[in-house]
Design a protein around this motif. Sequence first.
Motif, PDB file in Angstrom:
ATOM      1  N   ASN A  47       5.049  -5.071  -6.558  1.00 44.25           N
ATOM      2  CA  ASN A  47       3.984  -4.474  -7.354  1.00 44.25           C
ATOM      3  C   ASN A  47       4.597  -3.723  -8.539  1.00 44.25           C
ATOM      4  OD1 ASN A  47       1.459  -4.715  -5.386  1.00 44.25           O
ATOM      5  ND2 ASN A  47       3.224  -4.111  -4.152  1.00 44.25           N
ATOM      6  N   ASP A  71       4.579  -2.483   0.327  1.00 38.44           N
ATOM      7  CA  ASP A  71       3.796  -3.343   1.210  1.00 38.44           C
ATOM      8  C   ASP A  71       4.666  -3.861   2.345  1.00 38.44           C
ATOM      9  OD1 ASP A  71       1.673  -3.079  -0.566  1.00 38.44           O
ATOM     10  OD2 ASP A  71       2.045  -5.005  -1.539  1.00 38.44           O
ATOM     11  N   ILE A  93       0.239  -0.671   3.747  1.00 37.45           N
ATOM     12  CA  ILE A  93       0.405  -0.574   2.286  1.00 37.45           C
ATOM     13  C   ILE A  93       0.312   0.891   1.886  1.00 37.45           C
ATOM     14  CG2 ILE A  93      -0.583  -2.866   1.871  1.00 37.45           C
ATOM     15  CD1 ILE A  93      -3.110  -1.387   0.844  1.00 37.45           C
ATOM     16  N   GLY A  94       0.904   1.204   0.750  1.00 33.53           N
ATOM     17  CA  GLY A  94       0.724   2.521   0.147  1.00 33.53           C
ATOM     18  C   GLY A  94       1.352   3.649   0.935  1.00 33.53           C
ATOM     19  N   THR A 133      -0.854  -4.392  -1.858  1.00 32.32           N
ATOM     20  CA  THR A 133      -1.473  -3.259  -2.548  1.00 32.32           C
ATOM     21  C   THR A 133      -2.318  -3.717  -3.732  1.00 32.32           C
ATOM     22  OG1 THR A 133       0.214  -1.663  -1.876  1.00 32.32           O
ATOM     23  CG2 THR A 133      -0.987  -1.189  -3.905  1.00 32.32           C
ATOM     24  N   THR A 137      -6.205  -3.090  -3.895  1.00 34.87           N
ATOM     25  CA  THR A 137      -6.744  -2.293  -4.996  1.00 34.87           C
ATOM     26  C   THR A 137      -7.885  -3.025  -5.692  1.00 34.87           C
ATOM     27  OG1 THR A 137      -4.586  -1.240  -5.327  1.00 34.87           O
ATOM     28  CG2 THR A 137      -6.154  -1.122  -7.143  1.00 34.87           C
ATOM     29  N   SER A 276      -5.549   3.457  -3.972  1.00 35.06           N
ATOM     30  CA  SER A 276      -5.267   2.711  -2.745  1.00 35.06           C
ATOM     31  C   SER A 276      -4.207   3.380  -1.884  1.00 35.06           C
ATOM     32  CB  SER A 276      -4.805   1.288  -3.105  1.00 35.06           C
ATOM     33  OG  SER A 276      -3.637   1.338  -3.905  1.00 35.06           O
ATOM     34  N   VAL A 277      -3.511   4.366  -2.437  1.00 30.81           N
ATOM     35  CA  VAL A 277      -2.381   4.957  -1.718  1.00 30.81           C
ATOM     36  C   VAL A 277      -2.836   5.813  -0.539  1.00 30.81           C
ATOM     37  CG1 VAL A 277      -0.377   6.483  -1.918  1.00 30.81           C
ATOM     38  CG2 VAL A 277      -0.922   4.905  -3.765  1.00 30.81           C
TER      39      VAL A 277
END
Length: 333
Positions: A47, A71, A93-94, A133, A137, A276-277
């Motif tokens: 990413n 990820d 993720i995140g 991610t 998102t 998204s984190v």
Amino acid sequence: MTAIATPFRAFVLSKSDGEFAAGVRELTFDDLPAGDVTVRTRYSSINYKDGLAMLPESPVVATYPMIPGIDVCGTVVESNDPRFKVGQEVVAIGRELGTARFGGYAEYTRVPADWLEPLPAGLSPKQAMLLGTAGFTAGLAIQRLEDNGLRPGQGRVLVTGATGGVSSVAVDMLAGLGYEVSASTGKESEHDYLRELGATEILSREEVSATEAPPLEGERWAAAVDPVGGDTLAYLLRNTRYGGSVANCGLTGGPVVNTTVLPFILRGVNLLGIDSVMCPPDVRAAVWKRLGTDLKPRNLTGSIANEVALDDIQGTAGSILAGTVRGRTLVKL
């Protein structure tokens, strides 16, 4: 019982006496941080944030040494949490992965159980990381737009920076849901790619980042997904229809937005921040479920997908920061 191999390979960032180094090293389980669940990584992805992590003066890495990779998808090999069993496929993720805690660019990773989700029905491990991610998102942005009233048939939805990871997936998702999708890009060579994903109108980067404009322009867009920010976000706000929404999820065009309050108080435009984190667990689970069903991109394993090995990560991350990679890039371990 899933076989455990040690030592194992990992892509490690380090700093010693101010000297930055990045490359593949061998680690052991003793090198992993404490945590509830140990996962044998099958796939990760690259990413924009991973690219930032690999800069010598990274703005996102909190401590060194660090294994980047925000990820992770793989198989549980050890667990002291009853929610996750040995042999179960999981995704994460995140959170602090790849920035403050060892991430996905390693054959094994160990994480807190609360960071994990069971692999969603409808997705293979490879598909889950082709989403990762960026795909999550995009799905979260569409979910938020729909929570704020967006429905097919209300008008065109613009996706900016459309050849990037988030945007490519968003174009495909929106088209699959029946929306009329417009896409903006600075790459004339990628127009056919965007049409293949489902965009029916292509705009130039210059058109959606003009700075010499009145504070309100024509009501053109029913909604927008924007990972660009900067002047592009200002353009979207002054061109979105009455009551429409703009979901912003990035800043590749810069963090400063020169706008006025007029779109908000005269047109009721909604600016939706997409994070998204640290997304709440109930929202995270709901979006992942949709990613395996109605939000699952039609071109996920086709034109959106690229694949690299652990040794190729650094060069690819640099290309992502330079904006020369389209779609999603999978890391196969």
